[in-house]
Design a protein around this motif. Structure first.
Motif, mmCIF file in Angstrom:
data_model
loop_
_atom_site.group_PDB
_atom_site.id
_atom_site.type_symbol
_atom_site.label_atom_id
_atom_site.label_comp_id
_atom_site.label_asym_id
_atom_site.label_seq_id
_atom_site.Cartn_x
_atom_site.Cartn_y
_atom_site.Cartn_z
ATOM 1 N N ALA A 80 48.464 34.391 37.965
ATOM 2 C CA ALA A 80 47.061 34.106 38.229
ATOM 3 C C ALA A 80 46.383 35.269 38.946
ATOM 4 C CB ALA A 80 46.934 32.830 39.056
ATOM 5 N N LEU A 81 47.120 35.933 39.826
ATOM 6 C CA LEU A 81 46.554 37.074 40.551
ATOM 7 C C LEU A 81 46.264 38.238 39.602
ATOM 8 C CD1 LEU A 81 45.817 37.859 43.447
ATOM 9 C CD2 LEU A 81 48.104 38.838 43.686
ATOM 10 N N VAL A 82 47.195 38.509 38.692
ATOM 11 C CA VAL A 82 46.971 39.572 37.702
ATOM 12 C C VAL A 82 45.809 39.198 36.783
ATOM 13 C CG1 VAL A 82 47.989 40.812 35.770
ATOM 14 C CG2 VAL A 82 49.353 40.353 37.809
ATOM 15 N N ASN A 83 45.767 37.953 36.338
ATOM 16 C CA ASN A 83 44.672 37.508 35.478
ATOM 17 C C ASN A 83 43.321 37.584 36.202
ATOM 18 O OD1 ASN A 83 46.446 36.935 33.395
ATOM 19 N ND2 ASN A 83 46.647 34.781 33.932
ATOM 20 N N THR A 84 43.316 37.350 37.514
ATOM 21 C CA THR A 84 42.076 37.443 38.285
ATOM 22 C C THR A 84 41.548 38.868 38.295
ATOM 23 O OG1 THR A 84 42.769 35.607 39.707
ATOM 24 C CG2 THR A 84 41.032 37.039 40.541
ATOM 25 N N LEU A 85 42.438 39.838 38.429
ATOM 26 C CA LEU A 85 42.016 41.236 38.396
ATOM 27 C C LEU A 85 41.412 41.586 37.035
ATOM 28 C CD1 LEU A 85 45.047 42.906 40.223
ATOM 29 C CD2 LEU A 85 42.792 42.383 41.163
ATOM 30 N N TRP A 86 42.055 41.140 35.974
ATOM 31 C CA TRP A 86 41.545 41.390 34.631
ATOM 32 C C TRP A 86 40.213 40.677 34.416
ATOM 33 C CZ3 TRP A 86 44.117 39.103 29.611
ATOM 34 C CH2 TRP A 86 43.408 39.565 28.500
ATOM 35 N N TRP A 87 40.160 39.415 34.722
ATOM 36 C CA TRP A 87 38.957 38.602 34.559
ATOM 37 C C TRP A 87 37.777 39.184 35.348
ATOM 38 C CZ3 TRP A 87 35.995 34.560 32.963
ATOM 39 C CH2 TRP A 87 35.188 33.906 33.886
ATOM 40 N N THR A 88 38.018 39.541 36.607
ATOM 41 C CA THR A 88 36.948 40.038 37.467
ATOM 42 C C THR A 88 36.512 41.431 37.060
ATOM 43 O OG1 THR A 88 37.852 38.729 39.297
ATOM 44 C CG2 THR A 88 36.280 40.458 39.850
ATOM 45 N N GLY A 89 37.474 42.329 36.855
ATOM 46 C CA GLY A 89 37.129 43.708 36.516
ATOM 47 C C GLY A 89 36.361 43.823 35.213
ATOM 48 N N ALA A 90 36.844 43.155 34.157
ATOM 49 C CA ALA A 90 36.170 43.230 32.861
ATOM 50 C C ALA A 90 34.791 42.587 32.917
ATOM 51 C CB ALA A 90 37.024 42.559 31.787
ATOM 52 N N SER A 91 34.677 41.444 33.576
ATOM 53 C CA SER A 91 33.394 40.743 33.645
ATOM 54 C C SER A 91 32.351 41.561 34.399
ATOM 55 C CB SER A 91 33.568 39.372 34.317
ATOM 56 O OG SER A 91 34.429 38.540 33.569
ATOM 57 N N VAL A 92 32.733 42.088 35.569
ATOM 58 C CA VAL A 92 31.778 42.853 36.373
ATOM 59 C C VAL A 92 31.355 44.125 35.653
ATOM 60 C CG1 VAL A 92 31.491 44.136 38.524
ATOM 61 C CG2 VAL A 92 32.582 41.906 38.560
ATOM 62 N N LEU A 93 32.310 44.835 35.069
ATOM 63 C CA LEU A 93 31.994 46.095 34.396
ATOM 64 C C LEU A 93 31.043 45.880 33.221
ATOM 65 C CD1 LEU A 93 32.426 49.118 34.004
ATOM 66 C CD2 LEU A 93 34.442 48.583 32.622
ATOM 67 N N ILE A 94 31.356 44.911 32.365
ATOM 68 C CA ILE A 94 30.515 44.686 31.184
ATOM 69 C C ILE A 94 29.151 44.127 31.595
ATOM 70 C CG2 ILE A 94 30.351 43.486 28.972
ATOM 71 C CD1 ILE A 94 33.396 43.438 28.877
ATOM 72 N N GLN A 95 29.129 43.231 32.567
ATOM 73 C CA GLN A 95 27.851 42.707 33.049
ATOM 74 C C GLN A 95 26.979 43.819 33.613
ATOM 75 O OE1 GLN A 95 28.259 39.513 35.840
ATOM 76 N NE2 GLN A 95 29.366 38.185 34.422
ATOM 77 N N PHE A 96 27.572 44.711 34.376
ATOM 78 C CA PHE A 96 26.797 45.803 34.974
ATOM 79 C C PHE A 96 26.235 46.740 33.910
ATOM 80 C CE2 PHE A 96 26.977 50.279 36.350
ATOM 81 C CZ PHE A 96 25.895 50.276 37.209
ATOM 82 N N ALA A 254 49.521 28.695 28.010
ATOM 83 C CA ALA A 254 50.678 29.222 28.754
ATOM 84 C C ALA A 254 50.244 30.031 29.963
ATOM 85 C CB ALA A 254 51.566 30.061 27.833
ATOM 86 N N ASP A 255 49.202 29.547 30.665
ATOM 87 C CA ASP A 255 48.692 30.190 31.890
ATOM 88 C C ASP A 255 48.159 31.599 31.653
ATOM 89 O OD1 ASP A 255 49.227 27.983 33.451
ATOM 90 O OD2 ASP A 255 51.185 28.716 34.130
ATOM 91 N N ARG A 256 47.821 31.945 30.422
ATOM 92 C CA ARG A 256 47.319 33.297 30.153
ATOM 93 C C ARG A 256 45.890 33.482 30.641
ATOM 94 N NH1 ARG A 256 50.702 36.180 26.717
ATOM 95 N NH2 ARG A 256 49.381 37.945 27.303
ATOM 96 N N THR A 257 45.171 32.401 30.887
ATOM 97 C CA THR A 257 43.825 32.513 31.441
ATOM 98 C C THR A 257 43.725 31.878 32.827
ATOM 99 O OG1 THR A 257 43.116 30.448 30.388
ATOM 100 C CG2 THR A 257 42.806 32.482 29.135
ATOM 101 N N GLN A 258 44.839 31.590 33.423
ATOM 102 C CA GLN A 258 44.833 30.976 34.758
ATOM 103 C C GLN A 258 44.533 32.044 35.809
ATOM 104 O OE1 GLN A 258 44.478 27.938 36.147
ATOM 105 N NE2 GLN A 258 46.563 27.154 35.954
ATOM 106 N N ILE A 259 43.432 31.877 36.549
ATOM 107 C CA ILE A 259 43.115 32.776 37.642
ATOM 108 C C ILE A 259 43.384 32.055 38.959
ATOM 109 C CG2 ILE A 259 41.413 34.021 36.270
ATOM 110 C CD1 ILE A 259 39.224 32.508 37.772
ATOM 111 N N VAL A 260 43.257 32.776 40.070
ATOM 112 C CA VAL A 260 43.593 32.175 41.357
ATOM 113 C C VAL A 260 42.682 30.990 41.663
ATOM 114 C CG1 VAL A 260 43.745 32.591 43.839
ATOM 115 C CG2 VAL A 260 44.526 34.347 42.240
ATOM 116 N N ALA A 261 41.383 31.133 41.368
ATOM 117 C CA ALA A 261 40.441 30.048 41.660
ATOM 118 C C ALA A 261 40.774 28.796 40.852
ATOM 119 C CB ALA A 261 39.011 30.506 41.377
ATOM 120 N N SER A 262 41.089 28.949 39.561
ATOM 121 C CA SER A 262 41.438 27.783 38.746
ATOM 122 C C SER A 262 42.805 27.231 39.135
ATOM 123 C CB SER A 262 41.425 28.160 37.262
ATOM 124 O OG SER A 262 42.390 29.164 36.972
#
Length: 306
Positions: A80-96, A254-262
């Protein structure tokens, strides 16, 4: 004698009343902040050191660092921690990136700009739960158009939902998050762009500076403070943002989209283990505070050098 003592105490009482007057005015707001923010925070931190399970009536005892020791060997938490980095980094970069492009376009004068701004900012007004449902339907091969468009573009052999593919599932919530969050960057960056004096661009154009040079030497330096604070805020918000994940994929497959918040949501409200969930939340809080402090320190050092 009594009158003399009273006369000496009166200035002290007057000073005390004057000193406490501002606190009396702010007391309602302070009481509300303590009741709404500080008390739940303290309770949440205390839960991290206690065994609190709703299905166990004998739980609630102090367990010390037991939850954190379990976190150290929890593979699901690491994922979940690794997925959070991916989820956050990609979302912020593309949104910006898209938010900056949209802000630059909306900053140009054209007919119907007010209507275009209203339409571009519309996604920000849509509830996140509804956004997750809409995008889940869009990725559904039965009722949604996106899988069929992917087949037409040669990206897929057969129409299927990427939300069920472990290698592609994370891109579904990221796409929904980008669509939902672009207006935030567009609104804030557009406000900063409109505050830049037009005389600077005119003077630079007279000196022979091209569009790229004007953007690099004028636009970016003026936008730098706004960019720093918006990226900081969006990073913290998206790291804590589990709505789209829970609605669209529920952390799977299989927890591939599980982030820390979820993972916190799943642990607390499905496994009903509030002690372990509070420990995870406390770790996330420390990580986000560390990140925020680093960004603030980097910004201050950059301003000093400038």
């Amino acid at each position: 004698m009594t009158a003399l003592v009273a006369s000496r105490r009166r200035p002290f009482l007057q000073r005390l009343a004057q000193a406490s007057e501002p606190w009396l005015y702010t007391a309602p707001a302070l009481i509300l902040i303590v009741a709404v923010m500080l008390v739940p925070l303290v309770l949440g931190v205390s839960y991290a050191f206690r065994d609190i399970k709703l299905l166990n009536p004998f739980s609630g005892g102090f367990v010390g660092l037991k939850h954190f020791e379990a976190l150290a060997t929890d593979q699901a938490f690491r994922t979940a921690l690794v997925n959070t980095l991916w989820w956050t980094g990609a979302s912020v970069l593309i949104q910006f990136v898209f938010g900056l492009i949209l802000a630059l376009l909306l900053n140009q004068p054209f007919r119907g700009r007010a209507v275009a701004q209203a339409l571009c900012f519309l996604p920000w007004a849509v509830p996140s739960f509804l956004t997750g449902l809409d995008w889940a339907w869009l990725f559904n091969p039965v009722i949604g158009p996106l899988p069929h468009w992917f087949v037409a573009l040669g990206l897929m052999e057969t129409p299927q939902s990427i939300l069920s593919d472990p290698d592609l599932a994370m891109w579904g919530p990221i796409a929904a998050n980008v669509w939902w969050g672009i207006p935030f960057f567009a609104i804030t960056l557009l406000a900063a762009l409109q505050a830049i004096p037009k005389d600077l661009y005119e003077a630079a154009a007279i000196d022979g500076a091209g569009p790229i040079e004007r953007f690099r030497s004028i636009t970016l330096p003026f936008l730098a403070p706004t960019i720093a604070i918006t990226i900081l805020l969006r990073t913290v918000w998206i790291s804590n943002f589990a709505d789209l994940i829970v609605v669209m994929t529920n952390g799977g497959p299989a927890d591939r989209t599980q982030i820390v918040a979820s993972y916190i949501f799943t642990t607390a409200f499905r496994r009903l283990d509030f002690g372990y969930a509070s420990a995870i939340a406390l770790v996330l809080l420390v990580l986000l505070l560390t990140y925020s402090m680093l960004i603030v320190l980097l910004r201050q050092s950059f301003l000093k050098r400038g």
